[in-house]
Design a protein around this motif. Structure first.
Motif, PDB file in Angstrom:
ATOM      1  N   ASP A 113      -9.050   0.076  -9.847  1.00 37.16           N
ATOM      2  CA  ASP A 113      -7.821   0.848  -9.690  1.00 37.16           C
ATOM      3  C   ASP A 113      -7.410   0.805  -8.228  1.00 37.16           C
ATOM      4  OD1 ASP A 113      -6.054   3.215 -11.052  1.00 37.16           O
ATOM      5  OD2 ASP A 113      -6.435   3.595  -8.922  1.00 37.16           O
ATOM      6  N   PRO A 114      -6.133   0.483  -7.926  1.00 38.00           N
ATOM      7  CA  PRO A 114      -5.736   0.310  -6.527  1.00 38.00           C
ATOM      8  C   PRO A 114      -5.808   1.588  -5.705  1.00 38.00           C
ATOM      9  CG  PRO A 114      -3.817   0.257  -7.966  1.00 38.00           C
ATOM     10  CD  PRO A 114      -5.014   0.239  -8.862  1.00 38.00           C
ATOM     11  N   GLY A 115      -5.867   2.741  -6.382  1.00 34.92           N
ATOM     12  CA  GLY A 115      -5.937   4.000  -5.654  1.00 34.92           C
ATOM     13  C   GLY A 115      -7.341   4.487  -5.382  1.00 34.92           C
ATOM     14  N   VAL A 116      -8.360   3.728  -5.806  1.00 38.30           N
ATOM     15  CA  VAL A 116      -9.752   4.136  -5.610  1.00 38.30           C
ATOM     16  C   VAL A 116     -10.411   3.154  -4.649  1.00 38.30           C
ATOM     17  CG1 VAL A 116     -11.960   4.610  -6.723  1.00 38.30           C
ATOM     18  CG2 VAL A 116      -9.825   5.123  -7.926  1.00 38.30           C
ATOM     19  N   PHE A 117     -10.522   3.533  -3.368  1.00 40.89           N
ATOM     20  CA  PHE A 117     -11.114   2.692  -2.334  1.00 40.89           C
ATOM     21  C   PHE A 117     -10.480   1.299  -2.335  1.00 40.89           C
ATOM     22  CE2 PHE A 117     -14.829   5.396  -3.712  1.00 40.89           C
ATOM     23  CZ  PHE A 117     -14.704   6.317  -2.682  1.00 40.89           C
ATOM     24  N   ALA A 118      -9.158   1.233  -2.453  1.00 42.12           N
ATOM     25  CA  ALA A 118      -8.524  -0.072  -2.602  1.00 42.12           C
ATOM     26  C   ALA A 118      -7.163  -0.084  -1.909  1.00 42.12           C
ATOM     27  CB  ALA A 118      -8.419  -0.437  -4.082  1.00 42.12           C
ATOM     28  N   MET A 119      -6.291  -1.027  -2.315  1.00 42.08           N
ATOM     29  CA  MET A 119      -5.122  -1.393  -1.528  1.00 42.08           C
ATOM     30  C   MET A 119      -3.976  -0.400  -1.551  1.00 42.08           C
ATOM     31  SD  MET A 119      -5.337  -3.981   0.413  1.00 42.08           S
ATOM     32  CE  MET A 119      -3.584  -4.090   0.766  1.00 42.08           C
ATOM     33  N   ALA A 120      -3.930   0.524  -2.498  1.00 41.21           N
ATOM     34  CA  ALA A 120      -2.785   1.433  -2.566  1.00 41.21           C
ATOM     35  C   ALA A 120      -2.638   2.243  -1.281  1.00 41.21           C
ATOM     36  CB  ALA A 120      -2.923   2.354  -3.772  1.00 41.21           C
ATOM     37  N   THR A 121      -3.749   2.721  -0.751  1.00 41.47           N
ATOM     38  CA  THR A 121      -3.689   3.522   0.472  1.00 41.47           C
ATOM     39  C   THR A 121      -3.140   2.706   1.636  1.00 41.47           C
ATOM     40  OG1 THR A 121      -5.550   4.872  -0.230  1.00 41.47           O
ATOM     41  CG2 THR A 121      -5.056   4.855   2.108  1.00 41.47           C
ATOM     42  N   ALA A 122      -3.625   1.488   1.798  1.00 40.63           N
ATOM     43  CA  ALA A 122      -3.170   0.654   2.912  1.00 40.63           C
ATOM     44  C   ALA A 122      -1.674   0.372   2.815  1.00 40.63           C
ATOM     45  CB  ALA A 122      -3.958  -0.656   2.932  1.00 40.63           C
ATOM     46  N   VAL A 123      -1.192   0.082   1.609  1.00 41.53           N
ATOM     47  CA  VAL A 123       0.230  -0.208   1.440  1.00 41.53           C
ATOM     48  C   VAL A 123       1.074   1.032   1.707  1.00 41.53           C
ATOM     49  CG1 VAL A 123       1.999  -0.876  -0.230  1.00 41.53           C
ATOM     50  CG2 VAL A 123      -0.161  -2.125  -0.148  1.00 41.53           C
ATOM     51  N   LEU A 124       0.661   2.171   1.165  1.00 42.30           N
ATOM     52  CA  LEU A 124       1.438   3.389   1.359  1.00 42.30           C
ATOM     53  C   LEU A 124       1.424   3.844   2.816  1.00 42.30           C
ATOM     54  CD1 LEU A 124       0.474   5.353  -1.860  1.00 42.30           C
ATOM     55  CD2 LEU A 124       2.686   4.342  -1.316  1.00 42.30           C
ATOM     56  N   GLU A 125       0.291   3.673   3.482  1.00 35.98           N
ATOM     57  CA  GLU A 125       0.227   4.040   4.896  1.00 35.98           C
ATOM     58  C   GLU A 125       1.243   3.250   5.703  1.00 35.98           C
ATOM     59  OE1 GLU A 125      -3.066   4.435   8.527  1.00 35.98           O
ATOM     60  OE2 GLU A 125      -3.653   3.654   6.558  1.00 35.98           O
ATOM     61  N   ALA A 126       1.327   1.953   5.451  1.00 36.97           N
ATOM     62  CA  ALA A 126       2.297   1.128   6.165  1.00 36.97           C
ATOM     63  C   ALA A 126       3.720   1.443   5.731  1.00 36.97           C
ATOM     64  CB  ALA A 126       1.989  -0.352   5.935  1.00 36.97           C
ATOM     65  N   ALA A 127       3.906   1.742   4.430  1.00 40.14           N
ATOM     66  CA  ALA A 127       5.255   1.990   3.900  1.00 40.14           C
ATOM     67  C   ALA A 127       5.832   3.314   4.375  1.00 40.14           C
ATOM     68  CB  ALA A 127       5.221   1.963   2.379  1.00 40.14           C
TER      69      ALA A 127
END
Length: 506
Positions: free
Chosen positions: A338-352
């Motif tokens: 899942d992208p929200g569990v120790f994965a890429m969702a956080t990195a994308v949202l932080e930049a966005a």
């Protein structure tokens, strides 16, 4: 009596094609002209589209058997409801045809399109084919005719075509449309509003084409989004043609309002773990961005660009994806589990959430988590309250990890431990074990699940006091039981791990 009168007749299910008599096969025309009996379905008004298609091939003196439907909608006063009324009709119709066959007459049952493709003939076939010699003559389907009239390929290369009845529930239609490459949706008419909503919800409405009465008088084609629902007859269908060859966004396109980023969870392994929504987003993207290992799990598609990178450049990968979207590209960022569990969702949202990417649309598409996949293989270790902790100290100090482990252990929570070790991190599992033993008995069950869903899957249960860090790597997830978790040997020798949902009163 002749030999013919001593033998039973033959049953023929004859496909007439989509409507134009010129599109019937030579075999179909030959059998219709030779038949003793020609049977066809019709509504209560008596007119039969099937008969009208075959009319030029009928000959004088043939017996005709109109099989008149008792109902044409699901509203009926039959005690068995619509299904009961239709079953009774099919049984009676089959008995009438059987009488002809028993008398030695050859019977042709006319079928619009193909006899075995959503056709009424198949109900006669199932009731009679095991009793009489039978031949089925295929016909051009409405789906093939619609694609021909649109002048668009249905599928190319490795694309998948899905055929759907419009009578499916809206949620089911939406899921299947999101997951497939190409589709044809039949049985429109009253179902058209539901089908249109499903196409819109799945993000496919702009691709959808409408075809009415293909190859027949009154034929009409149009973009489905422009069709008036009140004008849609039953003999129409929706088509999602092949995506291959459609123009994608280019670097020079001035379509910034079109650009977006969707972060897609791939689940823990192969395509069996992928949700329909995720599958659809991957297919619809102009660009795929991700850690190369995860990107390699996504099938290659013609015209789609792939941007692989190392696992340690999440922030750079996120900004790269957002920059592509600013230039009008539809970008899918892939993430394992899942992208929200120790994965890429956080990195994308932080930049966005920072300039210059605040205006870029970002969505998250969930995936099956590694913890849940591993738990399903072991039994139900997450059946009660649990906590999820990453053992990686690359982005937070080990003191913080240890503090959280102690807190979760003291609260008697089951623990799902991610990122337990790697080539550069070899001590965390042993340290975590020692922390947990401060609060857990040495015989506490621990599930070691490696490569769940993959070719090297291995799931086994050890006891906390015997947990060997050498048996754990980065592809392993640990599920550590609470004081209530049970590991039970079943009759077949397998061991299942489960945590009761009922917790004892203090």
């Amino acid at each position: 009596m002749t030999d013919r009168q001593h033998s039973v007749g033959r049953l023929y299910g004859v496909g007439l094609g989509p409507g134009d008599p010129d599109l019937m096969t030579v075999r179909a025309a030959e059998l219709i002209g030779k038949a003793d009996v020609v049977a066809y379905h019709s509504a209560r008004h008596g007119r039969s589209i099937a008969r009208s298609i075959a009319a030029r091939y009928l000959r004088e003196g043939q017996l005709e058997e109109p099989l008149v439907y008792p109902v044409t909608t699901e509203t009926t006063d039959h005690p068995g409801g619509y299904r009961g009324a239709m079953d009774e009709f099919y049984a009676e119709a089959a008995a009438r045809l059987a009488a002809h066959l028993d008398a030695g007459r050859d019977v042709v049952v006319l079928a619009e399109g193909d006899p075995m493709f959503y056709g009424s003939y198949m109900h006669m076939h199932k009731r009679l084919a095991d009793r009489y010699p039978t031949e089925v003559v295929p016909g051009v389907t409405s789906v093939s005719a619609a694609a021909a009239r649109l002048g668009r390929p249905l599928v190319e290369a490795e694309e998948v075509l899905t055929i759907l009845p419009g009578t499916l529930p809206e949620e089911e239609l939406t899921a299947r449309l999101a997951a497939t490459d190409s589709a044809a949706i039949l049985k429109l008419g009253r179902t058209f509003p539901t089908v249109r909503r499903a196409l819109e919800r799945s993000g496919r409405l702009a691709e959808a084409q409408f075809v009415e009465r293909a190859t027949m008088a009154g034929e009409r084609t149009a973009p489905l989004a422009e069709v008036d629902p009140e004008s849609v007859p039953y003999f129409s269908l929706a088509v999602l043609p092949s995506r291959i060859g459609l123009p994608a966004a280019t670097e020079d396109d001035a379509r910034a309002d079109r650009g977006s980023v969707v972060v897609v969870g791939l689940g823990p392994a192969g395509p069996l773990w992928l949700t329909p929504e995720a599958r659809g987003e991957l297919a619809a993207a102009d660009d795929l961005v991700g850690y190369t290992t995860y990107l390699n799990r996504v099938p290659v598609r013609a015209g789609q660009r792939r941007h692989g990178s190392d696992n340690k450049v999440e922030a750079e990968r996120a900004e790269f994806a957002l920059d592509l979207a600013r230039r009008g590209r539809r970008v899918a960022v892939v993430s394992s589990g899942d992208p929200g569990v120790f994965a890429m969702a956080t990195a994308v949202l932080e930049a966005a959430c920072a300039d210059p990417y605040r205006e870029v649309p970002v969505r998250i598409v969930p995936g099956m988590t590694a913890a849940h996949a591993a738990a399903s293989r072991a039994g139900a270790p997450l059946g009660h309250d649990y906590a999820v902790v990453s053992l990686s100290d690359r982005l937070k100090p080990w003191a913080v990890v240890a503090e959280r482990l102690r807190a979760a252990a003291a609260a008697d929570l089951v623990l799902a431990l991610y990122n337990p070790g790697s080539r550069s991190r070899t001590t965390q599992v042993g340290l975590a074990r020692d922390v947990l033993l401060e609060h857990r008995a040495p015989d506490t069950p621990v599930v070691l699940a490696r490569d769940v869903g993959g070719p090297e899957e291995r799931v086994r249960t050890v006891r906390l006091g015997e947990l060997d860090p050498a048996e754990v790597d980065m592809r392993t997830i640990l599920l550590v039981g609470s004081s209530q978790t049970r590991a039970v040997r079943r009759a077949d020798g397998s061991e299942v791990v489960w945590t009761p949902r009922r917790y004892p009163e203090s």
